[in-house]
Design an enzyme around this catalytic site. Structure first.
Site, PDB file in Angstrom:
ATOM      1  N   ASN A   1     -10.445  -2.886  -6.998  1.00 37.50           N
ATOM      2  CA  ASN A   1      -9.613  -1.904  -7.693  1.00 37.50           C
ATOM      3  C   ASN A   1     -10.127  -1.517  -9.078  1.00 37.50           C
ATOM      4  O   ASN A   1      -9.694  -0.518  -9.655  1.00 37.50           O
ATOM      5  CB  ASN A   1      -8.173  -2.419  -7.829  1.00 37.50           C
ATOM      6  CG  ASN A   1      -7.380  -2.367  -6.537  1.00 37.50           C
ATOM      7  OD1 ASN A   1      -6.395  -3.074  -6.374  1.00 37.50           O
ATOM      8  ND2 ASN A   1      -7.806  -1.530  -5.593  1.00 37.50           N
TER       9      ASN A   1
ATOM     10  N   ASP B   1       0.833  -1.207   0.000  1.00 39.37           N
ATOM     11  CA  ASP B   1       0.000   0.000   0.000  1.00 39.37           C
ATOM     12  C   ASP B   1       0.865   1.254   0.000  1.00 39.37           C
ATOM     13  O   ASP B   1       1.934   1.284   0.623  1.00 39.37           O
ATOM     14  CB  ASP B   1      -0.907  -0.016   1.242  1.00 39.37           C
ATOM     15  CG  ASP B   1      -2.029   0.986   1.150  1.00 39.37           C
ATOM     16  OD1 ASP B   1      -2.356   1.433   0.039  1.00 39.37           O
ATOM     17  OD2 ASP B   1      -2.592   1.332   2.211  1.00 39.37           O
ATOM     18  N   GLY B   2       0.372   2.284  -0.678  1.00 39.78           N
ATOM     19  CA  GLY B   2       1.025   3.594  -0.603  1.00 39.78           C
ATOM     20  C   GLY B   2       1.632   4.083  -1.896  1.00 39.78           C
ATOM     21  O   GLY B   2       2.262   5.148  -1.909  1.00 39.78           O
TER      22      GLY B   2
ATOM     23  N   ARG C   1       1.326  -4.888   6.285  1.00 43.92           N
ATOM     24  CA  ARG C   1       0.719  -3.840   5.471  1.00 43.92           C
ATOM     25  C   ARG C   1       1.558  -2.581   5.592  1.00 43.92           C
ATOM     26  O   ARG C   1       1.915  -2.157   6.700  1.00 43.92           O
ATOM     27  CB  ARG C   1      -0.717  -3.540   5.894  1.00 43.92           C
ATOM     28  CG  ARG C   1      -1.330  -2.436   5.020  1.00 43.92           C
ATOM     29  CD  ARG C   1      -2.809  -2.301   5.158  1.00 43.92           C
ATOM     30  NE  ARG C   1      -3.287  -1.330   4.165  1.00 43.92           N
ATOM     31  CZ  ARG C   1      -4.512  -1.335   3.650  1.00 43.92           C
ATOM     32  NH1 ARG C   1      -5.381  -2.255   4.029  1.00 43.92           N
ATOM     33  NH2 ARG C   1      -4.872  -0.433   2.759  1.00 43.92           N
TER      34      ARG C   1
ATOM     35  N   GLY D   1       0.198   5.372  -4.622  1.00 40.01           N
ATOM     36  CA  GLY D   1      -0.380   6.644  -5.035  1.00 40.01           C
ATOM     37  C   GLY D   1       0.074   7.798  -4.166  1.00 40.01           C
ATOM     38  O   GLY D   1       0.415   8.881  -4.668  1.00 40.01           O
ATOM     39  N   ARG D   2       0.084   7.577  -2.848  1.00 42.75           N
ATOM     40  CA  ARG D   2       0.510   8.640  -1.935  1.00 42.75           C
ATOM     41  C   ARG D   2       1.986   8.991  -2.140  1.00 42.75           C
ATOM     42  O   ARG D   2       2.379  10.156  -2.067  1.00 42.75           O
ATOM     43  CB  ARG D   2       0.260   8.213  -0.484  1.00 42.75           C
ATOM     44  CG  ARG D   2      -1.127   8.545   0.024  1.00 42.75           C
ATOM     45  CD  ARG D   2      -1.441   7.857   1.315  1.00 42.75           C
ATOM     46  NE  ARG D   2      -1.744   6.443   1.091  1.00 42.75           N
ATOM     47  CZ  ARG D   2      -1.916   5.571   2.063  1.00 42.75           C
ATOM     48  NH1 ARG D   2      -1.778   5.951   3.324  1.00 42.75           N
ATOM     49  NH2 ARG D   2      -2.226   4.321   1.794  1.00 42.75           N
ATOM     50  N   TRP D   3       2.801   7.964  -2.404  1.00 44.54           N
ATOM     51  CA  TRP D   3       4.223   8.204  -2.658  1.00 44.54           C
ATOM     52  C   TRP D   3       4.385   9.143  -3.843  1.00 44.54           C
ATOM     53  O   TRP D   3       5.179  10.092  -3.798  1.00 44.54           O
ATOM     54  CB  TRP D   3       4.911   6.866  -2.928  1.00 44.54           C
ATOM     55  CG  TRP D   3       6.392   6.941  -3.121  1.00 44.54           C
ATOM     56  CD1 TRP D   3       7.359   6.785  -2.172  1.00 44.54           C
ATOM     57  CD2 TRP D   3       7.081   7.185  -4.360  1.00 44.54           C
ATOM     58  NE1 TRP D   3       8.614   6.912  -2.737  1.00 44.54           N
ATOM     59  CE2 TRP D   3       8.459   7.155  -4.070  1.00 44.54           C
ATOM     60  CE3 TRP D   3       6.662   7.414  -5.666  1.00 44.54           C
ATOM     61  CZ2 TRP D   3       9.431   7.355  -5.062  1.00 44.54           C
ATOM     62  CZ3 TRP D   3       7.626   7.626  -6.651  1.00 44.54           C
ATOM     63  CH2 TRP D   3       8.994   7.589  -6.335  1.00 44.54           C
TER      64      TRP D   3
ATOM     65  N   ARG E   1       0.271   9.141 -10.496  1.00 46.75           N
ATOM     66  CA  ARG E   1       0.099   7.928  -9.702  1.00 46.75           C
ATOM     67  C   ARG E   1       0.744   6.717 -10.354  1.00 46.75           C
ATOM     68  O   ARG E   1       1.267   5.838  -9.668  1.00 46.75           O
ATOM     69  CB  ARG E   1      -1.389   7.666  -9.460  1.00 46.75           C
ATOM     70  CG  ARG E   1      -2.031   8.630  -8.478  1.00 46.75           C
ATOM     71  CD  ARG E   1      -3.532   8.379  -8.350  1.00 46.75           C
ATOM     72  NE  ARG E   1      -3.808   7.042  -7.868  1.00 46.75           N
ATOM     73  CZ  ARG E   1      -3.872   6.693  -6.580  1.00 46.75           C
ATOM     74  NH1 ARG E   1      -3.631   7.598  -5.636  1.00 46.75           N
ATOM     75  NH2 ARG E   1      -4.164   5.456  -6.218  1.00 46.75           N
TER      76      ARG E   1
END
Length: 257
Positions: A81, A33-34, A201, A36-38, A46
């Protein structure tokens, strides 16, 4: 791989300094996870986060092999998704294709067996063909097992297993009393694979998100703040060290209590 072999690998790779080698998990599952945020934090699209996430997957799989983890399951694409923007879904499909085409030979050379968990019925024929190719090419490999959860949802998986058993009852092939946890497990996507000992996670989120909910009933859960594109050997060893500090009870009492 024997326990002695795994202990030796753990000692050689430095994990033993933080966790008892005997506590090294046989099967780890990772919610990556992460991405997109990265990318957002860096002002990047993204899809660049997803691309860097594939690089993190390569690093982490190699580190897990070096350490001696026998089975790794990764949550690559959930059944939910598909609700993401079409351009992002298309980019994710492209990354999957490139990963299989570019990395399959290396995984095969490393004696890794690849298995796919998830619903394939609605996938495009070219995607289905790649998944079949990955499993067929590596079917006889006896080293590490990599399970790719693709178009996967745990609720859907359990419902499909229940439906299959109900159909057997309707055909008179079994009785309702014969439906046991073992009968359900035999109809899950992970049939024949030991349950995960450890679920990791990344990104700081603390939930399973419809991932291996049956199989993770007694798994240790480790949530790490690192975003997936930054993941690698150091973060994996930190998770393994935390696992080594846990006392697994399987519903029983702790020692001495």
């Amino acid at each position: 791989m024997t326990m002695a072999d795994r202990q030796g690998l753990a000692q050689d790779t430095g994990v033993a300094a933080a966790a008892a080698p005997a506590a090294l998990p046989r099967h780890i599952a990772i919610i990556m996870d992460g991405n997109g945020r990265w990318a957002t934090q860096r002002g990047l699209p993204r899809v660049e986060g997803h691309r860097r996430g594939v690089e993190a997957l390569r690093r982490t799989l190699k580190a897990a092999r070096d350490i001696g983890i026998e089975i790794v399951t990764v949550y690559s694409f959930s059944s939910e998704n598909w609700s993401r923007p079409p351009a992002e879904v298309s980019a994710l499909m492209g990354l999957l294709k490139r990963f299989i085409r570019n990395d399959l030979a290396e995984l095969h050379e490393a004696n890794v067996r690849v298995r796919i968990a998830g619903d394939r019925t609605a996938l495009d024929p070219d995607i289905r063909a790649l998944l079949v190719e990955a499993e067929a090419l590596t079917a006889r490999n006896l080293g590490q097992t990599l399970i790719v959860a693709f178009n996967y949802g745990s609720r859907q998986e359990i419902a499909a297993a229940a439906r299959a058993l109900a159909e057997e009852v309707a055909r008179g092939e079994r009785t309702p009393e014969s439906i046991t946890p073992e009968a359900i497990e035999a109809r899950l996507n992970t049939a024949g694979i030991p349950d995960p000992d450890l679920v990791i996670r990344t990104s700081g989120e603390m939930r399973l998100s419809n991932f291996l909910m049956w199989q993770a009933a007694y798994a240790e859960l480790v949530f790490q703040p690192v975003l997936w594109p930054d993941y690698g050997r150091e973060a994996l060893e930190e998770a393994l060290a935390e696992y080594g500090r846990r006392e697994r009870r399987y519903g029983g009492l702790a020692a001495g209590r």
